[in-house]
Write a protein that holds these residues in place. Sequence first.
Motif, short mmCIF file in Angstrom:
data_model
loop_
_atom_site.label_atom_id
_atom_site.label_comp_id
_atom_site.label_asym_id
_atom_site.label_seq_id
_atom_site.Cartn_x
_atom_site.Cartn_y
_atom_site.Cartn_z
N THR A 4 0.86 -1.19 0.00
CA THR A 4 0.00 0.00 0.00
C THR A 4 0.89 1.24 0.00
OG1 THR A 4 -0.11 0.00 2.42
CG2 THR A 4 -1.86 -1.16 1.23
N THR A 5 0.26 2.40 -0.41
CA THR A 5 0.97 3.69 -0.40
C THR A 5 0.26 4.63 0.55
OG1 THR A 5 1.67 3.40 -2.69
CG2 THR A 5 1.76 5.62 -1.79
N VAL A 6 1.00 5.25 1.47
CA VAL A 6 0.44 6.16 2.47
C VAL A 6 1.15 7.50 2.35
CG1 VAL A 6 0.10 6.58 4.92
CG2 VAL A 6 -0.10 4.25 4.01
N THR A 7 0.32 8.59 2.20
CA THR A 7 0.85 9.96 2.08
C THR A 7 0.58 10.72 3.36
OG1 THR A 7 0.44 9.90 -0.30
CG2 THR A 7 0.82 12.05 0.71
N ASP A 8 1.59 11.51 3.79
CA ASP A 8 1.45 12.24 5.04
C ASP A 8 2.34 13.47 5.00
OD1 ASP A 8 0.59 12.90 7.52
OD2 ASP A 8 1.66 11.28 8.58
N ALA A 57 9.98 25.30 10.43
CA ALA A 57 9.32 24.00 10.65
C ALA A 57 9.67 23.00 9.56
CB ALA A 57 7.81 24.19 10.73
N ASN A 58 9.99 23.48 8.35
CA ASN A 58 10.43 22.65 7.24
C ASN A 58 9.44 21.51 6.95
OD1 ASN A 58 12.08 21.80 5.16
ND2 ASN A 58 13.37 20.53 6.50
N PRO A 59 8.20 21.81 6.56
CA PRO A 59 7.22 20.76 6.26
C PRO A 59 7.52 20.07 4.93
CG PRO A 59 6.28 22.89 5.76
CD PRO A 59 7.63 23.18 6.34
N SER A 60 7.20 18.75 4.89
CA SER A 60 7.41 17.97 3.67
C SER A 60 6.20 17.06 3.45
CB SER A 60 8.67 17.10 3.77
OG SER A 60 9.81 17.90 3.97
N LEU A 61 5.94 16.78 2.20
CA LEU A 61 4.92 15.81 1.83
C LEU A 61 5.64 14.47 1.60
CD1 LEU A 61 1.88 15.50 1.17
CD2 LEU A 61 2.49 15.82 -1.23
N VAL A 62 5.37 13.47 2.50
CA VAL A 62 6.08 12.19 2.47
C VAL A 62 5.12 11.10 2.00
CG1 VAL A 62 7.31 10.47 3.84
CG2 VAL A 62 7.64 12.90 4.31
N GLU A 63 5.60 10.30 1.06
CA GLU A 63 4.82 9.17 0.53
C GLU A 63 5.58 7.87 0.84
OE1 GLU A 63 2.54 9.05 -3.48
OE2 GLU A 63 4.48 8.06 -3.81
N GLU A 64 4.96 7.01 1.68
CA GLU A 64 5.57 5.73 2.07
C GLU A 64 4.94 4.58 1.30
OE1 GLU A 64 5.20 5.09 6.23
OE2 GLU A 64 6.84 6.45 6.77
N ARG A 65 5.81 3.71 0.78
CA ARG A 65 5.34 2.47 0.16
C ARG A 65 5.50 1.35 1.19
NH1 ARG A 65 8.41 4.98 -3.57
NH2 ARG A 65 10.21 3.61 -3.27
N LEU A 670 8.69 15.43 -0.65
CA LEU A 670 8.58 16.69 -1.40
C LEU A 670 8.40 17.82 -0.41
CD1 LEU A 670 8.27 18.25 -4.08
CD2 LEU A 670 5.80 17.82 -3.91
N ALA A 671 9.35 18.82 -0.44
CA ALA A 671 9.27 19.96 0.47
C ALA A 671 8.07 20.83 0.11
CB ALA A 671 10.55 20.77 0.42
N LEU A 672 7.22 21.17 1.07
CA LEU A 672 6.04 22.01 0.82
C LEU A 672 6.40 23.49 0.73
CD1 LEU A 672 3.41 20.30 3.15
CD2 LEU A 672 3.65 20.10 0.68
N LEU A 673 7.51 23.92 1.30
CA LEU A 673 7.94 25.32 1.24
C LEU A 673 9.41 25.35 0.83
CD1 LEU A 673 6.99 28.25 1.72
CD2 LEU A 673 7.89 28.06 4.04
#
Length: 695
Positions: A4-8, A57-65, A670-673
């Motif tokens: 499965t793929t989970v995005t957070d 804060a350095n937010p990122s969009l992380v996708e885990e397989r 993926l860095a959001l900012l």
Amino acid sequence: MSATTVTDIVLSPLLPLWMIILFSGVALAMILYGFVRRAPGTIWRIFPMAALALALANPSLVEERREALPDVTLVLVDRSSSQTVGERTEQTDAAVAALTERLGRLPNLEVRIAEIDPAEAAGQDALPGSGTMLFDAMRRSLADVPRTAISGVVLVTDGAVHDVPETVAALGIDAPVHVLLTGERQEYDRRLELLEAPRYGIVDQTVMLSLRVHDTASESGVVPVTLTPPGGEPVTHNVPIGERYEMRFIPDRAGLSVIRLDVEAHEDELTAVNNTAVLAFNGVRENLKVLLISGEVHTGERVWRNTLKADPSVELVHFTILRPPEKQDGTPIRELSLISFPVRELFEVRLQDFDLIVFDRYRKRGVIPEAYLQNIADYVLEGGAMMVSAGPDFATPLGLHTTVLGDLMPALPTGEVIEEAFNLTPTEDGLRHPVTAGLNGIQQPIPPWGEWFRQIDAVSESGDVLLKGIADRPMLVLQRAGEGRVAELLSDHLWLWSRGYDGGGPSQELLRRLAHWLMKEPDLEEDALRAVAVGNQIRIVRQSMEDRAHEVVVTAPSGETQTILLEPGDPGRATAELGIGEAGLFQISDGELETIVSVGELNPLEWRDPRAGSDALASIVDESGGGISWIAYDTIPTVRRVSPDRDLSGNGWFGVLDHGRYLVRGIDSLALLPPWLALLLFVGGLAAAWRAEGR
């Protein structure tokens, strides 16, 4: 396993989080203050402050397989002896089949089926004696499974479990324990319990044991209990139910034997296996009394004396005739230092006190009257034992063979005494008979024993010739006479072996075995059926004077029988090894001889109370959140995957945990900012605020 793929959204702060929160709080307070004072450009200050806080804060969009990991459910199947009672085996098979099918439909679940046979239930490579050890088997079955991967345990058992822990924590799992019970409620059983049972006792003296009869349907009344000693007649007692009862018996043989006790079975009871109790009993002879009569002083006299005196179980009475009645030399009576031979006391008053009489180079000299020799003959025929160690006089009319004792002797002299060097060799019977079989060097074509120089020529008319001398003439001959036994050694040169002449020989061992065979030592019987339990096997030995195969019928404690062929091995011995799968008392018979052997515990805990029930398991099941269901009355429960915070069992269903375990196979971030966007927002916000203030 499924992927499965989970995005957070994940924060990777450049400064400690508390500093970022503090900065954000101060910035927010300044902006609010600007709004309150209606300062120009306040709204544009929000952008640089927010851009700076987000950059820190350095937010990122992380996708885990993710790859899901299965949980493990254990189905532990009790296959101990009590599970063979009634319809429990069929119930167990049906429950296991249903559970396997239902658990197999659940996703992401590994199902382990562990069939616990008696050896595994005992936790060792032997038959169970301390009961059914299901939880010990559970620990072994889950030893390679992480604690967080265990989703549940289902026990299929009759409830007769003997290693139930006090708490779930002692099990080392965080999962429900469910039970499917075989058998029926309110089962009826009667059993026999040994309360006190001696392990040792003196032969021919009274031994006492105590027992109690348990009956789940009655607390009063009497039932017959039969005591069967080895080789003896059964004796029946009427024993009150539920009360302590003392029973006496008199052992009649030395060595290890098994005493059997049986309470009468009831037609409606659950099983008759526990109606029998057995006691392994060692009979010890207080003293084996041997009377040794030496006809004269000679070189080999002390061989017999020293050998018999060295045996702690033998009490020896030795007389040497130094002054026969015909010796008349005029010596005054008051000057004689010798005592008179107590003929009447030995051969009339106390004759039955002796287990063996040995005549060592004895000849007729008028010392023992014919009437007393007849007493000795009667004593042998009624179960006594006599040994004749012959000297040269045995070949003359003065030998004992010319008396009434001659009718008991297996070999009679021809009148010839041969004096030349020779070596003893075994006969075919000698290689088989326990008295001589296994003597040091006897298996060699010519045993490495020292030479002898005298043999009394005799003809063997009966009995078994074990050793031979010159020209294959008989040297050692054994025979049963009535209820007793007789042996002849046709030479007086045994002392050469004991002195080590020409390398010596096994004199002490030969005489020890010979004496004990004459006194009916069970281990030296030439025609015997023996069995011994070694681990999870029974070794059966048929001792006989023939080299042939024997068939024996083995009856297991459950009543199952099987026929075993014993194959000839060493001379006179046919053997076989039988693998066994239950504990208890095994009966072995070849049609002529019988023996019994106890395997595992003599009175196994497994059978002390074989009734089905949940009492032993109720506390551990309740604490773990599991459920109990009777196979005979309820349908097989359905099985559900549940989360740890939900109920784990209910009416008609069992729950197994879903731990949601997974393995991360890859990560995309993926860095959001991005830095350029943060810089643009910061600079642009400051510029806009500066322009607004300039107006």
